[in-house]
Design a protein around this motif. Structure first.
Motif, PDB file in Angstrom:
ATOM      1  N   THR A  43      -4.908   9.552   0.236  1.00  0.00           N
ATOM      2  CA  THR A  43      -3.911   8.309   1.258  1.00  0.00           C
ATOM      3  C   THR A  43      -4.093   9.136   2.258  1.00  0.00           C
ATOM      4  O   THR A  43      -2.957  10.867   2.977  1.00  0.00           O
ATOM      5  CB  THR A  43      -2.113   7.683   0.625  1.00  0.00           C
ATOM      6  OG1 THR A  43      -2.097   9.253   0.373  1.00  0.00           O
ATOM      7  CG2 THR A  43      -3.298   6.832  -0.605  1.00  0.00           C
TER       8      THR A  43
ATOM      9  N   VAL B 149       1.043   3.008  -3.523  1.00  0.00           N
ATOM     10  CA  VAL B 149      -1.160   3.840  -4.051  1.00  0.00           C
ATOM     11  C   VAL B 149      -0.278   5.376  -4.714  1.00  0.00           C
ATOM     12  O   VAL B 149       0.241   5.653  -3.334  1.00  0.00           O
ATOM     13  CB  VAL B 149      -1.795   3.330  -2.512  1.00  0.00           C
ATOM     14  CG1 VAL B 149      -3.205   4.585  -3.506  1.00  0.00           C
ATOM     15  CG2 VAL B 149      -1.859   1.822  -2.277  1.00  0.00           C
TER      16      VAL B 149
ATOM     17  N   ILE C 218      -5.017  -3.054  -1.939  1.00  0.00           N
ATOM     18  CA  ILE C 218      -3.863  -2.668  -1.470  1.00  0.00           C
ATOM     19  C   ILE C 218      -5.095  -2.264  -0.088  1.00  0.00           C
ATOM     20  O   ILE C 218      -4.153  -0.996   0.687  1.00  0.00           O
ATOM     21  CB  ILE C 218      -3.996  -0.872  -2.493  1.00  0.00           C
ATOM     22  CG1 ILE C 218      -5.837  -0.626  -2.657  1.00  0.00           C
ATOM     23  CG2 ILE C 218      -2.910  -1.641  -3.485  1.00  0.00           C
ATOM     24  CD1 ILE C 218      -5.469   0.264  -3.459  1.00  0.00           C
ATOM     25  N   GLY C 219      -5.736  -2.691   0.242  1.00  0.00           N
ATOM     26  CA  GLY C 219      -7.027  -2.046   1.748  1.00  0.00           C
ATOM     27  C   GLY C 219      -7.806  -3.008   1.970  1.00  0.00           C
ATOM     28  O   GLY C 219      -8.105  -3.565   0.807  1.00  0.00           O
TER      29      GLY C 219
ATOM     30  N   ASN D 222      -6.287  -2.501  -6.942  1.00  0.00           N
ATOM     31  CA  ASN D 222      -5.493  -1.546  -7.629  1.00  0.00           C
ATOM     32  C   ASN D 222      -5.839  -2.442  -9.149  1.00  0.00           C
ATOM     33  O   ASN D 222      -6.001  -3.665  -9.323  1.00  0.00           O
ATOM     34  CB  ASN D 222      -4.638  -0.855  -7.836  1.00  0.00           C
ATOM     35  CG  ASN D 222      -3.578  -2.195  -6.937  1.00  0.00           C
ATOM     36  OD1 ASN D 222      -3.313  -2.948  -7.840  1.00  0.00           O
ATOM     37  ND2 ASN D 222      -2.617  -1.113  -6.616  1.00  0.00           N
TER      38      ASN D 222
ATOM     39  N   SER E  74       1.196  -1.404   0.269  1.00  0.00           N
ATOM     40  CA  SER E  74       0.412   0.065  -0.011  1.00  0.00           C
ATOM     41  C   SER E  74       0.851   1.466  -0.440  1.00  0.00           C
ATOM     42  O   SER E  74       0.398   2.629  -0.182  1.00  0.00           O
ATOM     43  CB  SER E  74      -1.092   0.256   0.770  1.00  0.00           C
ATOM     44  OG  SER E  74      -0.066  -0.011   2.647  1.00  0.00           O
TER      45      SER E  74
ATOM     46  N   ILE F 207      -6.431   4.621   3.486  1.00  0.00           N
ATOM     47  CA  ILE F 207      -6.575   5.289   1.926  1.00  0.00           C
ATOM     48  C   ILE F 207      -8.378   5.726   2.090  1.00  0.00           C
ATOM     49  O   ILE F 207      -9.343   4.644   2.177  1.00  0.00           O
ATOM     50  CB  ILE F 207      -6.553   4.139   1.063  1.00  0.00           C
ATOM     51  CG1 ILE F 207      -5.621   3.297   1.277  1.00  0.00           C
ATOM     52  CG2 ILE F 207      -6.817   4.041  -0.405  1.00  0.00           C
ATOM     53  CD1 ILE F 207      -4.502   2.034   0.892  1.00  0.00           C
TER      54      ILE F 207
ATOM     55  N   PRO G  53      -5.312   0.459   5.202  1.00  0.00           N
ATOM     56  CA  PRO G  53      -4.327  -0.599   3.880  1.00  0.00           C
ATOM     57  C   PRO G  53      -3.576  -1.821   4.188  1.00  0.00           C
ATOM     58  O   PRO G  53      -3.460  -1.897   4.915  1.00  0.00           O
ATOM     59  CB  PRO G  53      -2.612   0.670   4.413  1.00  0.00           C
ATOM     60  CG  PRO G  53      -3.405   2.306   5.030  1.00  0.00           C
ATOM     61  CD  PRO G  53      -4.761   1.479   6.233  1.00  0.00           C
ATOM     62  N   SER G  54      -3.309  -2.063   3.296  1.00  0.00           N
ATOM     63  CA  SER G  54      -2.784  -3.598   3.511  1.00  0.00           C
ATOM     64  C   SER G  54      -1.543  -3.636   4.057  1.00  0.00           C
ATOM     65  O   SER G  54      -0.648  -4.497   4.232  1.00  0.00           O
ATOM     66  CB  SER G  54      -2.283  -4.273   2.148  1.00  0.00           C
ATOM     67  OG  SER G  54      -1.467  -3.728   0.951  1.00  0.00           O
ATOM     68  N   ASN G  55      -0.490  -3.144   3.575  1.00  0.00           N
ATOM     69  CA  ASN G  55       0.277  -2.796   4.738  1.00  0.00           C
ATOM     70  C   ASN G  55       0.254  -2.618   6.221  1.00  0.00           C
ATOM     71  O   ASN G  55       0.757  -3.733   7.113  1.00  0.00           O
ATOM     72  CB  ASN G  55       1.464  -1.926   4.478  1.00  0.00           C
ATOM     73  CG  ASN G  55       2.330  -1.878   3.159  1.00  0.00           C
ATOM     74  OD1 ASN G  55       2.015  -3.151   2.462  1.00  0.00           O
ATOM     75  ND2 ASN G  55       3.338  -1.246   3.368  1.00  0.00           N
TER      76      ASN G  55
END
Length: 456
Positions: free
Chosen positions: A179, A152, A219-220, A213, A149, A196, A237-239
């Protein structure tokens, strides 16, 4: 306006390796051929994405506690449904904590209408993330890849898949609108946020679904909407999710504390320090005997980097510290007057008796003294300005203000942000009563706060 945050009893930390690498808990391999940034976007691209991710998106059906509307009624279980995402072929499923927080029974429904019972492996109210597990029992599961993420870009195309209002596998498209939305607080429990923002349509029931995406990765995780606006949705966010997954799989999030209160650095303070831009976090309080205290961090210090990474603002400091881990030694760059030094802080697990009173890793989203004359703390949620704590015996407490109240009006003035609330209160003489309208349990309540306290 300065925004301060209790961080310590506070700066919570999670004992997790922050390196984002592939893990048996998830995959990072795209389900479709990634679209390059320079490639033209065709409608078929979005169709291919939706088709590829359909098997990974599931319905999460939840049965809660037995409930009676009247004493004579037959008790029945409260039922609801939302969205989940298969992230491994071994049966791990991602969703929001608020979806399963009160669940007594959980069933997962796949796109082919087959069902599997699920259990909660781990959940974290402070980030609104939960991890579920099913037994595949020979079923071939399609794991959705979790992307990076941090890559992004604002304006890039995304799709959201979910089950709004029970309409299974609804696909909507839009772009990444922004973001780093840290000021959004969907609930009083959620204290870590870095959303996000997207204009892809998200509605009730989309919670727990993926934001995808054109590179073919998640990504989220869609989690919140702004009920007062249109086209304003938020995804975790994915991270952030990947950092927490190892601990969630173990069933428990372990947090530690640094022991300080911080606020954002103002432009004037940054100029005085000779900074080329506004960054860092200013220490406003150090808890006696805390890790920060033992490391000689003092009130007035500006923390500029954490383990070698620049601190952009107070929220980023909270999150960077929240991934360091109890027992770990954190290297913190400190600007004191005109001299910059490095302090080594040995982080500790947050004491079990530190909950409450602003001691939950920065649970309060605003300065603890911001509304001290009235006697409450408030922060911004997607639904408006929410009361996060009320001081016992204060004018607000006497008037009946409660944690969780949404402040809608002061007098005849609408309240839509912390800044608006502060401006309204600042314009009213201290001797005057405050007439406040709040939303509580979906009902409008009128309160009169009298006898405001003098500011210290």
């Amino acid at each position: 306006m300065k925004r301060a945050m209790v961080v310590g009893a506070v700066l919570s930390t999670l004992s997790v390796n922050t390196t984002l690498v592939a893990n048996p808990l998830w995959t990072e391999t795209p389900l479709v051929e990634p679209l390059s940034d320079s490639a033209p976007l065709a409608l078929s691209t979005l169709s291919d994405l939706a088709e590829a991710f359909y098997p990974s998106v599931v319905t999460v059906r939840v049965k809660g506690e037995l409930h009676r509307h009247n004493p004579s009624d037959t008790p029945h279980a409260q039922q609801s449904q939302a969205t989940g995402l298969v992230i491994s072929d071994s049966g791990y499923i991602l969703t929001n904590n608020h979806v399963v927080a009160k669940a007594k029974e959980i069933d997962i429904v796949f796109v082919d209408q087959s069902e599997s019972p699920a259990v909660v492996v781990g959940r974290d109210p402070e980030t609104d993330i939960a991890l579920l597990k099913i037994k595949p029992d020979g079923k071939k599961l399609v794991a959705a890849p979790l992307g990076n993420s941090d890559d992004v870009r604002i304006g890039e195309w995304v799709i959201a898949i979910g089950n709004p209002f029970g309409l299974n596998h609804t696909v909507t498209a839009g772009i990444v609108s922004a973001t780093g939305r840290t000021q959004v607080r969907p609930s009083k429990e959620q204290t870590y946020s870095d959303f996000i923002q997207t204009d892809a349509s998200i509605n009730l029931g989309n919670s727990g679904g993926p934001l995808i995406n054109t590179r073919g990765v998640v990504i989220g995780m869609n989690t919140a909407i702004n009920r007062r606006g249109q086209g304003i949705g938020f995804a975790i966010p994915s991270n952030m999710i990947k950092i927490l997954l190892p601990q969630l799989a173990q069933g428990k999030i372990v947090r530690s504390w640094l022991g300080i209160d911080v606020e954002d650095v103002t432009e004037k303070e940054a100029q005085a320090m000779g900074f080329s831009s506004t960054y860092g976090a200013k220490v406003t309080q150090v808890r006696q005997g805390s890790p920060a205290d033992r490391a000689d961090i003092a009130v007035g210090d500006i923390l500029v980097d954490f383990n070698g990474k620049r601190i952009t603002n107070r929220d980023e400091l909270r999150w960077m510290a929240s991934t360091a881990g109890p027992g770990k030694t954190a290297s913190i760059g400190v600007q004191r007057n005109e001299k910059q030094t490095t302090k080594l802080v040995v982080l500790e697990e947050m004491p079990t008796d530190s909950h409450g009173g602003g001691a939950r890793g920065g649970a309060e989203p605003v300065d603890a003294s911001e509304f001290s004359a009235v006697g409450f703390r408030a922060g911004e949620s997607v639904n408006g300005v929410i009361v996060v704590s009320v001081h016992k015996g204060s004018p607000a407490s006497v008037a009946g203000l409660k944690t969780g109240d949404l402040i809608k009006k002061v007098g005849q003035s609408d309240v839509d942000s912390i800044q608006t609330l502060a401006a309204i209160l600042g314009a009213i003489p201290a001797s005057a009563s405050l007439e406040i309208t709040v939303d509580r349990d979906q009902k409008s309540t009128f309160l009169v706060i009298k006898g405001r306290q003098a500011k210290p």
